[in-house]
Motif scaffolding. Structure first.
Motif, short mmCIF file in Angstrom:
data_model
loop_
_atom_site.label_atom_id
_atom_site.label_comp_id
_atom_site.label_asym_id
_atom_site.label_seq_id
_atom_site.Cartn_x
_atom_site.Cartn_y
_atom_site.Cartn_z
N TYR A 69 48.13 64.29 30.39
CA TYR A 69 49.47 63.47 29.85
C TYR A 69 50.99 64.23 30.04
N GLY A 70 51.30 63.87 30.05
CA GLY A 70 53.11 64.36 30.17
C GLY A 70 53.77 63.89 30.41
N GLU A 71 55.62 64.74 31.07
CA GLU A 71 56.18 63.66 31.59
C GLU A 71 55.69 64.06 33.74
N THR A 72 55.52 62.70 34.10
CA THR A 72 55.42 62.75 35.49
C THR A 72 55.67 63.80 36.58
N VAL A 73 56.67 64.34 36.68
CA VAL A 73 56.90 65.59 38.10
C VAL A 73 56.84 67.02 37.52
N ASP A 90 42.30 54.95 29.10
CA ASP A 90 41.13 53.74 29.63
C ASP A 90 41.97 53.14 31.07
N LYS A 91 42.94 53.03 31.13
CA LYS A 91 43.72 52.24 31.75
C LYS A 91 43.96 53.91 32.69
N TYR A 92 44.08 55.03 32.87
CA TYR A 92 44.62 55.76 33.16
C TYR A 92 43.33 56.53 34.47
N ARG A 93 42.51 56.27 33.71
CA ARG A 93 41.29 56.95 33.53
C ARG A 93 40.75 55.67 34.54
N MET A 95 49.39 60.10 32.74
CA MET A 95 50.21 59.04 31.29
C MET A 95 51.00 59.89 30.79
N PRO A 96 52.30 58.83 31.28
CA PRO A 96 53.16 59.53 29.75
C PRO A 96 52.35 59.96 28.78
#
Length: 145
Positions: free
Chosen positions: A89-93, A63-66, A39-40
């Motif tokens: 949680y954070g920058e994807t890469v 909730d969406k990412y879960r 999750m960004p």
């Protein structure tokens, strides 16, 4: 061969294809599978800079990412393969590479969809390309069109 496989799962069509390929590789090699959904933190960063803090919006995103993660875990379980999962949680890469190091993953699997037009490619960038540059192990990019 592979002992620990990490799948960055986003629930997209390319993510679902990556999930199937990842499952097959894990079954073939006897590897453990870990799914992550990243999750960004864009909304939290904006909130920290003084913009109105919408805690309910952040909770909806969590909730969406879960839900995305649980969908991937359910798909694997239904096909007879168990996996662990976590929302990051954070920058994807950065988060994928950090978690792969922590897990001591042998393989990272990500889905990728070719974007139409130069503007879309420029605006969105390539998670896959950036991940390959930062990854501590091999990266399998599963492509859909």
């Amino acid at each position: 061969m592979y002992k620990r496989i990490l799948l960055a799962y986003d629930g997209s069509i390319s993510g679902q294809k990556a999930l199937l390929d990842c499952r097959d590789i894990a079954q073939w090699s006897g590897a453990s599978l870990t799914l992550i959904a990243v999750m960004p933190l864009q909304r939290q960063v904006v909130a920290a800079e003084g913009v109105i803090y919408e805690k309910s919006v952040i909770e909806e995103d969590r909730d969406k990412y879960r839900g995305i993660l649980n969908d991937g875990l359910r798909r694997l379980l239904e096909s007879g393969h168990e996996a662990q999962g976590e929302v990051l949680y954070g920058e994807t890469v950065d988060e994928i590479a950090r978690y792969a190091r922590q897990l001591e993953a042998d393989l990272i699997v990500v889905g990728h969809r070719h974007l139409e037009g130069w503007a879309a490619r420029w605006w969105r960038g390539s998670v896959s390309k950036s991940l390959i540059a930062q990854a501590p192990c091999s990266v399998l990019v599963v492509i859909t069109r």
